[in-house]
Motif scaffolding. Structure first.
Motif, PDB file in Angstrom:
ATOM      1  N   GLN A  70      43.228  60.907  45.393  1.00 28.27           N
ATOM      2  CA  GLN A  70      42.124  61.232  44.485  1.00 28.27           C
ATOM      3  C   GLN A  70      41.984  60.199  43.367  1.00 28.27           C
ATOM      4  N   GLY A  71      43.132  59.636  42.931  1.00 34.50           N
ATOM      5  CA  GLY A  71      43.082  58.581  41.924  1.00 34.50           C
ATOM      6  C   GLY A  71      42.386  57.339  42.447  1.00 34.50           C
ATOM      7  N   GLY A  72      42.665  56.970  43.711  1.00 35.86           N
ATOM      8  CA  GLY A  72      42.003  55.819  44.324  1.00 35.86           C
ATOM      9  C   GLY A  72      40.514  56.040  44.492  1.00 35.86           C
ATOM     10  N   ILE A  73      40.145  57.236  44.921  1.00 35.46           N
ATOM     11  CA  ILE A  73      38.725  57.563  45.101  1.00 35.46           C
ATOM     12  C   ILE A  73      37.980  57.498  43.774  1.00 35.46           C
ATOM     13  N   LYS A  74      38.618  57.952  42.713  1.00 38.31           N
ATOM     14  CA  LYS A  74      37.979  57.908  41.402  1.00 38.31           C
ATOM     15  C   LYS A  74      37.669  56.460  41.002  1.00 38.31           C
ATOM     16  N   GLU A  75      38.593  55.551  41.278  1.00 35.46           N
ATOM     17  CA  GLU A  75      38.354  54.140  40.977  1.00 35.46           C
ATOM     18  C   GLU A  75      37.198  53.598  41.819  1.00 35.46           C
ATOM     19  N   GLN A  76      37.142  54.000  43.086  1.00 39.03           N
ATOM     20  CA  GLN A  76      36.042  53.558  43.948  1.00 39.03           C
ATOM     21  C   GLN A  76      34.707  54.104  43.453  1.00 39.03           C
ATOM     22  N   ILE A 107      28.138  41.935  42.598  1.00 39.68           N
ATOM     23  CA  ILE A 107      28.223  43.076  43.519  1.00 39.68           C
ATOM     24  C   ILE A 107      29.203  42.775  44.644  1.00 39.68           C
ATOM     25  N   SER A 108      29.179  41.520  45.141  1.00 37.59           N
ATOM     26  CA  SER A 108      30.111  41.121  46.196  1.00 37.59           C
ATOM     27  C   SER A 108      31.562  41.260  45.718  1.00 37.59           C
ATOM     28  N   LYS A 109      31.811  40.882  44.475  1.00 36.62           N
ATOM     29  CA  LYS A 109      33.160  41.019  43.908  1.00 36.62           C
ATOM     30  C   LYS A 109      33.549  42.492  43.766  1.00 36.62           C
ATOM     31  N   TYR A 110      32.577  43.307  43.364  1.00 35.39           N
ATOM     32  CA  TYR A 110      32.844  44.743  43.264  1.00 35.39           C
ATOM     33  C   TYR A 110      33.233  45.324  44.622  1.00 35.39           C
ATOM     34  N   ILE A 111      32.527  44.885  45.652  1.00 37.38           N
ATOM     35  CA  ILE A 111      32.821  45.385  47.004  1.00 37.38           C
ATOM     36  C   ILE A 111      34.226  44.958  47.425  1.00 37.38           C
ATOM     37  N   ASP A 112      34.610  43.717  47.084  1.00 33.83           N
ATOM     38  CA  ASP A 112      35.975  43.261  47.393  1.00 33.83           C
ATOM     39  C   ASP A 112      37.012  44.139  46.685  1.00 33.83           C
ATOM     40  N   GLN A 113      36.749  44.474  45.420  1.00 38.99           N
ATOM     41  CA  GLN A 113      37.661  45.335  44.666  1.00 38.99           C
ATOM     42  C   GLN A 113      37.749  46.727  45.311  1.00 38.99           C
ATOM     43  N   TYR A 114      36.589  47.207  45.711  1.00 38.05           N
ATOM     44  CA  TYR A 114      36.509  48.517  46.366  1.00 38.05           C
ATOM     45  C   TYR A 114      37.387  48.538  47.621  1.00 38.05           C
ATOM     46  N   GLU A 115      37.267  47.506  48.450  1.00 38.74           N
ATOM     47  CA  GLU A 115      38.033  47.452  49.698  1.00 38.74           C
ATOM     48  C   GLU A 115      39.515  47.217  49.438  1.00 38.74           C
ATOM     49  N   GLN A 116      39.834  46.523  48.356  1.00 39.65           N
ATOM     50  CA  GLN A 116      41.224  46.341  47.978  1.00 39.65           C
ATOM     51  C   GLN A 116      41.867  47.686  47.647  1.00 39.65           C
ATOM     52  N   ILE A 117      41.106  48.526  46.965  1.00 45.38           N
ATOM     53  CA  ILE A 117      41.600  49.870  46.648  1.00 45.38           C
ATOM     54  C   ILE A 117      41.803  50.666  47.937  1.00 45.38           C
ATOM     55  N   SER A 119      42.579  49.618  50.880  1.00 37.52           N
ATOM     56  CA  SER A 119      43.748  49.170  51.655  1.00 37.52           C
ATOM     57  C   SER A 119      45.071  49.358  50.912  1.00 37.52           C
ATOM     58  N   SER A 120      45.023  49.393  49.586  1.00 33.59           N
ATOM     59  CA  SER A 120      46.263  49.477  48.807  1.00 33.59           C
ATOM     60  C   SER A 120      46.626  50.884  48.369  1.00 33.59           C
ATOM     61  N   GLY A 125      53.792  54.031  52.768  1.00 31.98           N
ATOM     62  CA  GLY A 125      53.276  53.154  53.811  1.00 31.98           C
ATOM     63  C   GLY A 125      52.078  53.701  54.560  1.00 31.98           C
ATOM     64  N   GLN A 126      51.655  54.903  54.253  1.00 28.49           N
ATOM     65  CA  GLN A 126      50.519  55.552  54.930  1.00 28.49           C
ATOM     66  C   GLN A 126      49.250  55.314  54.120  1.00 28.49           C
ATOM     67  N   THR A 127      48.277  54.629  54.729  1.00 28.20           N
ATOM     68  CA  THR A 127      47.010  54.415  54.025  1.00 28.20           C
ATOM     69  C   THR A 127      46.267  55.740  53.914  1.00 28.20           C
ATOM     70  N   LEU A 128      45.590  55.941  52.782  1.00 27.59           N
ATOM     71  CA  LEU A 128      44.933  57.215  52.514  1.00 27.59           C
ATOM     72  C   LEU A 128      43.416  57.124  52.456  1.00 27.59           C
ATOM     73  N   LEU A 129      42.879  55.892  52.265  1.00 32.67           N
ATOM     74  CA  LEU A 129      41.437  55.750  52.073  1.00 32.67           C
ATOM     75  C   LEU A 129      40.780  54.876  53.131  1.00 32.67           C
ATOM     76  N   GLU A 130      41.486  54.598  54.191  1.00 34.26           N
ATOM     77  CA  GLU A 130      40.883  53.918  55.339  1.00 34.26           C
ATOM     78  C   GLU A 130      41.578  54.419  56.600  1.00 34.26           C
TER      79      GLU A 130
END
Length: 266
Positions: A70-76, A107-117, A119-120, A125-130
């Motif tokens: 939920q913390g990751g989703i909030k950042e997204q 916007i492109s940089k924002y999208i990169d940040q979004y995808e970084q969240i 994957s991270s 070790g279990q991904t939660l948002l992809e």
């Protein structure tokens, strides 16, 4: 020497030793011979308590996992809101072409940040948002005779949709409008993902609360079967100790009398 008296002393010594063993271990049952049925009940309750303890640990892990998700989703969500503001600015006719180019890059940089969240944001070790989009990629939290399933959030689909509008964002108003719609849809989808994780967390917390109460009851029941009545055991110990001392005294007196009689007969 009186043989029956000797047997009595040996029996009292056995009781004495058994009582000492119970006091030393603080357990009423130290071996199967003490209480076979009680030991079986105690072992069964011990297994049940261990299962509940592990179930509680599993639920606590589930709670921690959903909190992280939920913390990751909030950042997204914050990133999508920023993209929406940037898009609205680009759609304004007072924005120059150079300004629109700069906005597109941001916007492109924002999208990169979004995808970084995406994957991270992980837990052990279990991904939660992809997700790979497979059933095996989902998560299940296992409790005692209970399994709570949880679907992962596939937030990558949102960013992929946004990127499709960036190629001609600066020159095509329709791409700007399309991106704005995609952002709104993405915000709604993230809200759904967050709600799903929140609902799962509520389930984990409810199960954990119930498991804690049950674990306490099982531990209390096992204690009733297994633990000694300390006051009673100390009283029994004192009694057997006194009886043993009296027995030894009587045996000593009997031996002395026997020796005296033998001496007189000699």
């Amino acid at each position: 020497m009186d043989i029956s008296n000797s047997y009595n002393i040996q029996g009292l010594s056995g009781v004495h030793a058994n009582t000492l063993e119970k006091i030393g271990s603080a357990k009423a049952i130290n071996k199967a011979a003490d209480d076979p049925s009680g030991l079986a009940i105690s072992d069964s309750l011990g297994v049940q308590k261990s299962s509940l303890t592990q179930s509680l640990q599993n639920m606590n892990s589930g709670i921690a996992m959903t909190t992280i998700a939920q913390g990751g989703i909030k950042e997204q969500q914050t990133i999508l809101e920023n993209i929406k503001l940037q898009t609205l600015q680009a759609m304004n006719d007072t924005t120059s072409d150079e300004g629109k180019d700069a906005i597109a890059q941001q916007i492109s940089k924002y999208i990169d940040q979004y995808e970084q969240i995406a994957s991270s944001t992980t837990y052990n070790g279990q991904t939660l948002l992809e997700t790979a989009g497979e059933v095996s990629d989902d998560i299940s939290i296992v409790g005692d005779e209970t399994i709570i399933p949880l679907d992962k959030a596939d937030t990558r689909t949102i960013s992929e949709s946004l990127k499709s509008f960036l190629s001609d964002f600066t020159s095509n108003p329709d791409s700007m409008s399309g991106l704005l719609d995609a952002v709104d849809e993405g915000i709604d989808k993230l809200s759904t993902y967050s709600s799903n994780y929140g609902s799962a967390q509520n389930q984990f917390e409810a199960y954990a609360k119930n498991a804690m109460a049950t674990e306490k009851e099982v531990a209390s029941a096992r204690s009733t079967v297994l633990d000694i009545d300390y006051a009673q055991e100390v009283a029994d110990f004192s009694k057997s100790n006194l009886q043993t001392q009296i027995g030894f005294l009587m045996q000593t007196q009997a031996n002395a009398l026997q020796a005296k009689n033998i001496a007189l007969l000699s």
